[in-house]
Design an enzyme around this catalytic site. Structure first.
Site, PDB file in Angstrom:
ATOM      1  N   ASP A   1      18.000  15.047  -3.623  1.00 36.88           N
ATOM      2  CA  ASP A   1      16.648  14.484  -3.562  1.00 36.88           C
ATOM      3  C   ASP A   1      15.588  15.529  -3.894  1.00 36.88           C
ATOM      4  O   ASP A   1      14.540  15.199  -4.468  1.00 36.88           O
ATOM      5  CB  ASP A   1      16.388  13.899  -2.171  1.00 36.88           C
ATOM      6  CG  ASP A   1      17.071  12.550  -1.982  1.00 36.88           C
ATOM      7  OD1 ASP A   1      17.697  12.058  -2.936  1.00 36.88           O
ATOM      8  OD2 ASP A   1      16.983  11.996  -0.866  1.00 36.88           O
ATOM      9  N   GLY A   2      15.833  16.786  -3.533  1.00 37.51           N
ATOM     10  CA  GLY A   2      14.882  17.847  -3.872  1.00 37.51           C
ATOM     11  C   GLY A   2      14.718  18.008  -5.370  1.00 37.51           C
ATOM     12  O   GLY A   2      13.610  18.229  -5.873  1.00 37.51           O
TER      13      GLY A   2
ATOM     14  N   ASN B   1       7.232  11.806  -1.507  1.00 35.44           N
ATOM     15  CA  ASN B   1       7.782  11.694  -0.150  1.00 35.44           C
ATOM     16  C   ASN B   1       6.737  11.882   0.936  1.00 35.44           C
ATOM     17  O   ASN B   1       6.483  10.975   1.712  1.00 35.44           O
ATOM     18  CB  ASN B   1       8.905  12.716   0.060  1.00 35.44           C
ATOM     19  CG  ASN B   1      10.274  12.138  -0.195  1.00 35.44           C
ATOM     20  OD1 ASN B   1      10.411  10.989  -0.599  1.00 35.44           O
ATOM     21  ND2 ASN B   1      11.304  12.924   0.038  1.00 35.44           N
ATOM     22  N   GLU B   2       6.176  13.089   1.001  1.00 38.42           N
ATOM     23  CA  GLU B   2       5.287  13.368   2.113  1.00 38.42           C
ATOM     24  C   GLU B   2       4.424  14.587   1.882  1.00 38.42           C
ATOM     25  O   GLU B   2       4.725  15.454   1.062  1.00 38.42           O
ATOM     26  CB  GLU B   2       6.076  13.576   3.417  1.00 38.42           C
ATOM     27  CG  GLU B   2       6.832  14.882   3.521  1.00 38.42           C
ATOM     28  CD  GLU B   2       8.245  14.836   3.017  1.00 38.42           C
ATOM     29  OE1 GLU B   2       8.608  15.767   2.269  1.00 38.42           O
ATOM     30  OE2 GLU B   2       8.990  13.903   3.351  1.00 38.42           O
TER      31      GLU B   2
ATOM     32  N   SER C   1      10.197  12.784   7.771  1.00 34.39           N
ATOM     33  CA  SER C   1       9.630  11.937   8.820  1.00 34.39           C
ATOM     34  C   SER C   1      10.722  11.314   9.679  1.00 34.39           C
ATOM     35  O   SER C   1      10.620  11.280  10.917  1.00 34.39           O
ATOM     36  CB  SER C   1       8.750  10.851   8.200  1.00 34.39           C
ATOM     37  OG  SER C   1       8.280   9.944   9.178  1.00 34.39           O
TER      38      SER C   1
END
Length: 294
Positions: free
Chosen positions: A76-77, A149-150, A193
């Site tokens: 995912d990174g 993502n965040e 999260s």
């Protein structure tokens, strides 16, 4: 015939055969593709792959208009890194997972044939994922001031908690005494999260999640807000520097920085294969329905 850009990072030896098979498929089907230059160099040195005649690109030379799909090879990174190439172009992205959990890079290496067939034929669906935008007077992330993502604020170089004052649409929400604070998109609900106790929400949800990291007040819990809201954050603490991150990009800030977060005016388009869904991925990755006693 789809034109494909391939971005990737180094991977371990156990994936060599699958990645070699992936490129063999592209060559057999006559697909036009180009590869991120450092990744191409890694491939030539580690999987005995001939790179002669293969086009390459760098961050400076990449133009989304020249390709139809971007495929990310990694976890995912790696997928999050890929968004800085795609930006607001709308270029569809697909992730082949050589990482661990893989909610973004959700296509396993055993599904390579299926994925390539659907990409070549254009027989896939698009999931539009909302994106966060961070505004600061200092423009601390320059033009890469967005996150799939965040956005995270975290303590730096200290064992002491930090104090984060949070406002939603100009109204005071809370003062968080914690190690940090996460503002997550629906896509990011299964990332940092979630590991901090935040809820999982569907990608189509029109929400952001405010999740504290190791809060000092046990009655403080994650909060779901509309993605039409504007969040303002101010941070203070014993240290003069704090860490702020957008996905995998981080920088230091001082207490004079006021951070304003909102929904961006563009989406990131993720490719979803036929017979795949977020709920199916969620069940698979979280092992829901499996009885561990067996």
């Amino acid at each position: 015939m789809a034109r494909i850009a391939i971005y990737g990072r180094q991977f371990t030896e156990e994936y060599n055969d699958s990645i070699r098979h992936f490129f063999d498929l592209l060559n057999q089907r006559g697909v036009e593709y180009c590869v991120f230059e450092p990744f191409l160099q890694f491939l030539s040195e580690n999987i005995e792959m001939s790179v002669e005649g293969i086009s390459n690109f760098t961050k400076q030379t990449f133009d989304p208009k020249n390709v139809d799909v971007l495929i990310s090879i990694g976890g995912d990174g790696t997928m999050l890194d890929s968004t800085t190439f795609v930006r607001d172009s709308g270029l569809p992205m697909l992730g082949l997972n050589t990482g661990r959990l893989g909610f973004l890079s959700s296509i396993s290496l055993g599904q390579i044939d299926e994925a390539i067939d659907q990409v070549i034929e254009g027989a896939y669906m698009i999931d539009k994922r909302s994106v966060l935008k961070l505004e600061t007077e200092q423009q601390i992330f320059g033009e890469e001031n967005f996150a799939l993502n965040e956005m995270t604020i975290h303590k730096k170089d200290t064992q002491s908690m930090i104090v984060i004052h949070a406002y939603v649409d100009g109204k005071f929400l809370n003062t968080y005494w914690a190690d940090g604070l996460i503002i997550a998109t629906p896509t990011g609900s299964t990332a940092y999260s979630m590991s901090c106790g935040g809820p999982i929400i569907l990608p189509s949800s029109s929400n952001f999640i405010i999740t504290p990291v190791a809060t000092h007040n046990l009655n403080v819990r994650p909060v779901l807000i509309s993605d039409q809201s504007i969040v303002t954050l101010r941070v203070e603490g014993r240290s003069e520097q704090f860490l702020t991150s957008l996905d995998s990009r981080s920088t230091s800030i001082g207490s004079d920085v006021v951070m304003t977060l909102m929904k961006n005016n563009f989406h990131i388009n993720l490719i979803r294969l036929k017979n795949h869904s977020f709920l199916k991925t969620l069940r698979t990755k979280m092992h829901w329905g499996y009885d561990r006693r067996n």
